[in-house]
Each structure stands twice: as structure tokens, then as C-alpha cells.
Design a protein around this motif. Structure first.
Motif, mmCIF file in Angstrom:
data_model
loop_
_atom_site.group_PDB
_atom_site.id
_atom_site.type_symbol
_atom_site.label_atom_id
_atom_site.label_comp_id
_atom_site.label_asym_id
_atom_site.label_seq_id
_atom_site.Cartn_x
_atom_site.Cartn_y
_atom_site.Cartn_z
ATOM 1 N N TYR A 173 32.896 37.547 38.620
ATOM 2 C CA TYR A 173 34.052 36.728 38.248
ATOM 3 C C TYR A 173 33.828 36.209 36.836
ATOM 4 O O TYR A 173 33.062 35.287 36.608
ATOM 5 C CB TYR A 173 34.190 35.581 39.246
ATOM 6 C CG TYR A 173 35.353 34.640 39.024
ATOM 7 C CD1 TYR A 173 36.505 35.032 38.349
ATOM 8 C CD2 TYR A 173 35.312 33.338 39.524
ATOM 9 C CE1 TYR A 173 37.565 34.166 38.162
ATOM 10 C CE2 TYR A 173 36.370 32.458 39.348
ATOM 11 C CZ TYR A 173 37.497 32.878 38.667
ATOM 12 O OH TYR A 173 38.552 32.011 38.490
ATOM 13 N N HIS A 198 36.665 40.694 37.989
ATOM 14 C CA HIS A 198 37.972 40.157 37.603
ATOM 15 C C HIS A 198 37.771 39.317 36.367
ATOM 16 O O HIS A 198 36.825 38.530 36.276
ATOM 17 C CB HIS A 198 38.590 39.315 38.714
ATOM 18 C CG HIS A 198 39.943 38.788 38.331
ATOM 19 N ND1 HIS A 198 41.067 39.588 38.288
ATOM 20 C CD2 HIS A 198 40.352 37.545 37.934
ATOM 21 C CE1 HIS A 198 42.101 38.870 37.887
ATOM 22 N NE2 HIS A 198 41.697 37.632 37.660
ATOM 23 N N PHE A 219 41.981 39.239 41.447
ATOM 24 C CA PHE A 219 41.137 38.150 41.929
ATOM 25 C C PHE A 219 41.035 38.185 43.452
ATOM 26 O O PHE A 219 39.952 38.012 44.022
ATOM 27 C CB PHE A 219 41.710 36.812 41.453
ATOM 28 C CG PHE A 219 40.851 35.620 41.787
ATOM 29 C CD1 PHE A 219 39.496 35.605 41.502
ATOM 30 C CD2 PHE A 219 41.410 34.501 42.383
ATOM 31 C CE1 PHE A 219 38.708 34.503 41.797
ATOM 32 C CE2 PHE A 219 40.632 33.382 42.682
ATOM 33 C CZ PHE A 219 39.281 33.396 42.389
#
Length: 345
Positions: A173, A198, A219
Motif C-alpha cells: 500500500y 495500490h 484498493f
């Protein structure tokens, strides 16, 4: 005959470098540098010292720039209360900060008062990625639990078998410099089954290839698909609390969490509940809410490996970071524009 004197530009240094000593000495030769030594544990005392330095220079017009280095959690944030006297004259145009993150600096407020805020985006990259790698393995092998078991005299009695990285999907992330460095390290050392990520924007095909063939996903898919979720995004209004109860609910049962970004990206209450329920099998954390006094849960849970926001604190990382801070100061004083601004006055 009268002589023309040129007043040197003035710099307020909050602390001094440990490694970039030659660069600092050169800065002191070129400019008028005042050093304030921060109190190691008392923010109020540090703020008082800064205010006293600013008051002493007020009659001369104040400072042109201010900088601070690393290990500042004991006296951050760098907010309006701390910095108003430094910027009061309107002369100070730069606040140069150590570290990649700048969520503890009032950068928008500084811009309104005509001051750049800078960071060191590449300084901590490798050191923080190394820490993420350490915590990644520690979480998968539950290093805290196994060490506690041995230290208590039980050898490996009752320990479960652990997971292997090669069989897992690793989700990232935030795919900035640190996220990409982490992906490259795990892909080179023990390639996982899949690396997904993401980010605010997709990387170029070349960057994805360099990051171990990382695949861009939404996401939601990142949360649903990852066996290990490693957090590398900056803390912003959009990312603060972006992983809470609803996000944990759609993750796989037994997911692993690694966080070397900022503690507040995860909702702490939801995170603790996910660990206690077993939704999160184990975690490796270098960052927390309320540093340097995190929730006692993190210090007692045997399924969490903890570090004291220590990823960027290696000799090479600090030396590079100090050099970047001083380079930002020099660039601003010489040309009026720093190298790594995070705001626009």
C-alpha cells in the motif's frame, strides 16, 4: 575610508549533524549559524529554547532559514506554536526537515507565511525498506512469539508451523521510493507468489518490472487478496485511518500486517481488535500512534514484533539524510529555491 560590510544570512540549527560534519562546517563558514540543542525528552523546553533564539535575533531581522534533523519525536510536532517566532519577521523562507514524512510539520501554514518546508524523500529509502524486510520476516516467522517461548524455558513447545514467503501474495500500500525498494528486496531474496500494489497512480511498466513484476490493483482488491499487507504510503488526509474495521473485515483471515509508514494509517482500535480476534495472524510495526508513547498493547502482544520507529536510523541512512537537509538549506540560501519542497509559498 568606510568599508562595506556584507551581513551573512542567518540559519537556526536545531541540533547538529552526527555524520555530515564537513558539510555542516562549510555551512557555518558561509553563513551565520546559531545552534539550539533540543531537550531529549521535554518538548516545552525545546520550544522555549527555539523561542529564546528567535527573540535574540529579532532586533537583527531574524533568521533566513531553519533546519532540524532526525529523531525528533520527543519534541515534535513542528507546529504554529513552536515556529511562529521564527517566521514572525517574514524573513525566514525555509524550514528544512529531516526524514521523508512531513505530517508533523505545519507545511500549509508555513506556505501562507512565505516559507518553504522541505523533506529528504530519498534519504531513508533503503534503511526503511530494510526494516520492512526485517519486520516482514519477523511477522511470518512470529519472531516475538518464538523468542518469548524459548526465553521462558519452553524451547519450541506449542509453537505453530510458520508461513513461507514464497507461497504468499504480498500487497504493498503505497509504491513510492520505499515501497518500490521493499518490493525489489523481497523479489530478489525470496520471490513471493505474487506482488500486488495500490498507489495514487500506476507505475510505469519499467518501474513495475524493477519492483519484482508488481501488479497494480484497486484498493479493495489489495485488501481482499493480500496474504501480507505492507504499508508504505504517506500520512495524508486521504490515508489517515484508511484501514479500519470495514477494511479489516474484507481481508483474508490470518493476514499479516507490516507498517513502516505511519501508525495513523491504520485505525488503532480496529487493528487491535483484528489481532485479538485472529483476523490478523501477526504484525511487524516500526510506527505507532502517539509516538514515543505507544499503546501498551503493542509492547505486550506476543504476535507483534515492534521497533521504535527505527527504520531510518542506520549510519548510511542518517549520513545521507543529513546531507540532503543541508543541501536544501544551501540551495535555498544561494538560489532562493530548495531542492525538495513539499509546499509552495
Amino acid at each position: 575610508m568606510p568599508t562595506n560590510t556584507v551581513t551573512k544570512k542567518r540559519v537556526l540549527a536545531l541540533g547538529t549533524p552526527r555524520f555530515a560534519v564537513a558539510e555542516f562546517e562549510q555551512l557555518c563558514k558561509s553563513y551565520d549559524v546559531d545552534v539550539v540543542l533540543p531537550h531529549p525528552s521535554d518538548r516545552d523546553d525545546t520550544v522555549k529554547r527555539i523561542h529564546e533564539a528567535a527573540a535574540a535575533r529579532a532586533a537583527d531581522g531574524g533568521y533566513d532559514a531553519m533546519f532540524w534533523l532526525f529523531g525528533t519525536s520527543a519534541y515534535s510536532p513542528f507546529d504554529e506554536h513552536m515556529l511562529t517566532p521564527v517566521l514572525a519577521s517574514g524573513r525566514c523562507g525555509l524550514l528544512a526537515s529531516g526524514g521523508a514524512g512531513y505530517n508533523d510539520v505545519a507545511f500549509e501554514w508555513a506556505a501562507e507565511r512565505g516559507a518553504y518546508v522541505t523533506n529528504t524523500p530519498d534519504g531513508p529509502t533503503q534503511g526503511t525498506a530494510d526494516m520492512a524486510l526485517l519486520l516482514f520476516l519477523s511477522a511470518l516467522r512470529q519472531a516475538r512469539l518464538t523468542e518469548q517461548t524459548m526465553r521462558s524455558g519452553h524451547w519450541r513447545q506449542g509453537l505453530p508451523l510458520m508461513d513461507d514467503p514464497q507461497a504468499l501474495t504480498v500487497g504493498i500500500y503505497g509504491m513510492g521510493a520505499i515501497g518500490r525498494a521493499f518490493a525489489k528486496k523481497i523479489a530478489g531474496a525470496f520471490p513471493p507468489r505474487r506482488i500486488i500494489y495500490h498507489n495514487r497512480s500506476r507505475l510505469s511498466p519499467k518501474q513495475e518490472l524493477e519492483a519484482g513484476g508488481a501488479e497494480y490493483v484497486s484498493f479493495e482488491e489489495l485488501l481482499k487478496t493480500s496474504d501480507v499487507l505492507s504499508i508504505h504510503c504517506p500520512l495524508t488526509e486521504q490515508t489517515e485511518g484508511s484501514i479500519g474495521a470495514d477494511q479489516f473485515a474484507i481481508m483474508k483471515d490470518g493476514v499479516y500486517i507490516v507498517n513502516t509508514a505511519r501508525g495513523a494509517v491504520l485505525g488503532e482500535a480496529a487493528f487491535i481488535a483484528a489481532i485479538e480476534s485472529g483476523k490478523v495472524a501477526a504484525a511487524g510495526l516500526d510506527v505507532f500512534d502517539n509516538e514515543p508513547r505507544p499503546n501498551p498493547f503493542w509492547l505486550t502482544c506476543d504476535r507483534v514484533t515492534v521497533q521504535p520507529h527505527w527504520g531510518g536510523f542506520s549510519k548510511m541512512t542518517i549520513k545521507r539524510g543529513e546531507g540532503y537537509v543541508l543541501a536544501n538549506v544551501r540551495a535555498f540560501l544561494e538560489a532562493g529555491t530548495p531542492i525538495n519542497p513539499v509546499n509552495k509559498p
